[in-house]
Write a protein that holds these residues in place. Structure first.
Motif, mmCIF file in Angstrom:
data_model
loop_
_atom_site.group_PDB
_atom_site.id
_atom_site.type_symbol
_atom_site.label_atom_id
_atom_site.label_comp_id
_atom_site.label_asym_id
_atom_site.label_seq_id
_atom_site.Cartn_x
_atom_site.Cartn_y
_atom_site.Cartn_z
ATOM 1 N N VAL A 50 0.968 -1.184 0.008
ATOM 2 C CA VAL A 50 0.099 -0.058 -0.070
ATOM 3 C C VAL A 50 0.929 1.299 -0.107
ATOM 4 O O VAL A 50 0.579 2.473 0.564
ATOM 5 C CB VAL A 50 -1.110 0.200 1.273
ATOM 6 C CG1 VAL A 50 -2.126 -1.050 0.889
ATOM 7 C CG2 VAL A 50 -0.177 -0.303 2.569
ATOM 8 N N SER B 299 -6.100 3.709 -5.715
ATOM 9 C CA SER B 299 -5.619 4.111 -4.333
ATOM 10 C C SER B 299 -6.288 5.230 -3.548
ATOM 11 O O SER B 299 -6.071 5.449 -2.575
ATOM 12 C CB SER B 299 -4.166 4.428 -4.104
ATOM 13 O OG SER B 299 -3.424 3.131 -4.726
ATOM 14 N N ASN C 51 -8.392 4.565 -0.667
ATOM 15 C CA ASN C 51 -7.749 4.491 0.717
ATOM 16 C C ASN C 51 -7.682 5.885 1.460
ATOM 17 O O ASN C 51 -7.651 5.609 2.537
ATOM 18 C CB ASN C 51 -6.376 3.901 0.374
ATOM 19 C CG ASN C 51 -6.371 2.500 -0.102
ATOM 20 O OD1 ASN C 51 -7.357 1.832 0.041
ATOM 21 N ND2 ASN C 51 -5.179 2.194 -0.999
#
Length: 347
Positions: A122, A142, A145
């Motif tokens: 990540v 992403s 996130n």
């Protein structure tokens, strides 16, 4: 309609809030461990830095048991400069549960920088060591996130813990992870709202959160993506490991069974915004390689800072421990049907 619900956050760190004027809560000693709480209130202690674990060798089971009890109490626990590598990160994770989540490698294992099935990369770093490039599919994936979420709520057998470990040397002031206490947030809800949401079942869909964060790129997930990760169903109000009720929420939360999508999103984001008021939130700065944070997905939410042009390098890798508790498998087929689920609900 969904694009109007998209929420983004600035790349900043709100001040860490310690309640009741306790700017420096007294450290607590438990044998060889020293616990420094982050947020303290009458209803909850949330977040703690833990010192005294010897990471140079396998963690003794007696220490693991103490750490699990501390995790039940604080929800998020932080360790500094552990010196762990991928192998020891995985080994410690296996001490906390019988099953670790397997990385599905959506873009192919050959394109994953870490390439370890039990770890999720990540970071914001590409295979060649450069930062992730804007407007690539990975960049847009992403962005999800950076929305408040709970890891892997989109799995029918959900996750229990996540453990995120820093590698390299993060830049000071450039890397934060933010956490919200869903136990205390539930406690503070008006009784009428508690009555309204008791018994509700929520559909969690990975591609829903990706669409919220990046509606153009993830407006239509690929057939392979949809096949790899269908939705899951979980109760909205649950019992946390410490015995108190909590909210099980995430940006992945799409519909509430028995409600329209519009009604569902209105209530879901009302609750997410309630849980993420400053009085329930603290932010952890990544200070050095080896820093590690372990959180319980069943009693907290979290988010990363969003990708921006000019961001600093952030090399973090996550292991995810699968839940083995009584609510691990979420809502049953019978509960879903009673709440109004049909096959058409998934279309």
């Amino acid at each position: 309609m969904l694009s109007t619900l998209t929420i983004t956050y600035e790349t900043t760190c709100p001040a860490v809030l310690r309640l009741h004027g306790q700017n420096n809560p007294e450290p607590i000693r438990d044998g060889e461990l020293v616990i420094k709480p982050v947020m303290v209130s009458d209803e909850s202690s949330f977040g703690a830095e833990i010192f005294g674990v010897d990471w140079n060798c396998p963690v003794p089971e007696g220490i693991v048991e103490k750490l699990v009890k501390l995790q039940d109490q604080y929800g998020v626990i932080i360790f500094r400069k552990t010196g762990l590598d991928n192998e020891r990160h995985i080994a410690f994770s296996k001490q906390l549960g019988n099953e670790l989540e397997i990385n599905p490698f959506y873009n192919g294992r050959q394109n994953d920088r870490v390439g370890e099935p039990l770890l999720f990369d990540v970071s914001n770093i590409e295979l060649d060591g450069a930062l992730v490039k804007p407007d690539t599919r990975r960049w847009h994936h992403s962005l999800g996130n950076a929305l408040w979420h709970t890891d892997s709520s989109f799995h029918q057998k959900r996750s229990k813990y996540s453990i995120l470990l820093s590698h390299g040397n993060p830049s000071e002031g450039g890397s934060w992870t933010h956490f919200a206490d869903t136990r205390r947030a539930y406690h503070d809800l008006p009784q009428a709202k508690k009555d309204e949401i008791e018994g509700l079942i929520v559909e969690h869909d990975l591609w829903h959160s990706r669409k919220l964060a990046s509606p153009i790129v993830y407006g239509k997930p690929t057939p392979a993506e949809l096949a790899a990760k269908p939705p899951a169903y979980h109760h909205l109000v649950q019992v946390a490991p410490d015995g108190r009720k909590t909210l099980y929420l995430a940006a992945h939360a799409k519909t509430i069974l028995g409600m329209s999508l519009k009604e569902s999103q209105k209530l879901i984001w009302e609750l997410i915004e309630w849980c993420t008021q400053p009085k329930y939130v603290f932010s952890m700065e990544w200070l050095s390689g080896g820093d590690m944070v372990w959180w319980d997905n069943r009693q907290s939410m979290h988010r990363a800072n969003p990708y921006i042009v000019g961001m600093t390098e952030r090399d973090v890798r996550r292991s995810t421990i699968v839940d083995d508790g009584p609510l691990a498998y979420g809502a049953t087929e019978e509960e879903k049907l009673a709440a109004g689920w049909t096959l058409l609900s998934t279309s």
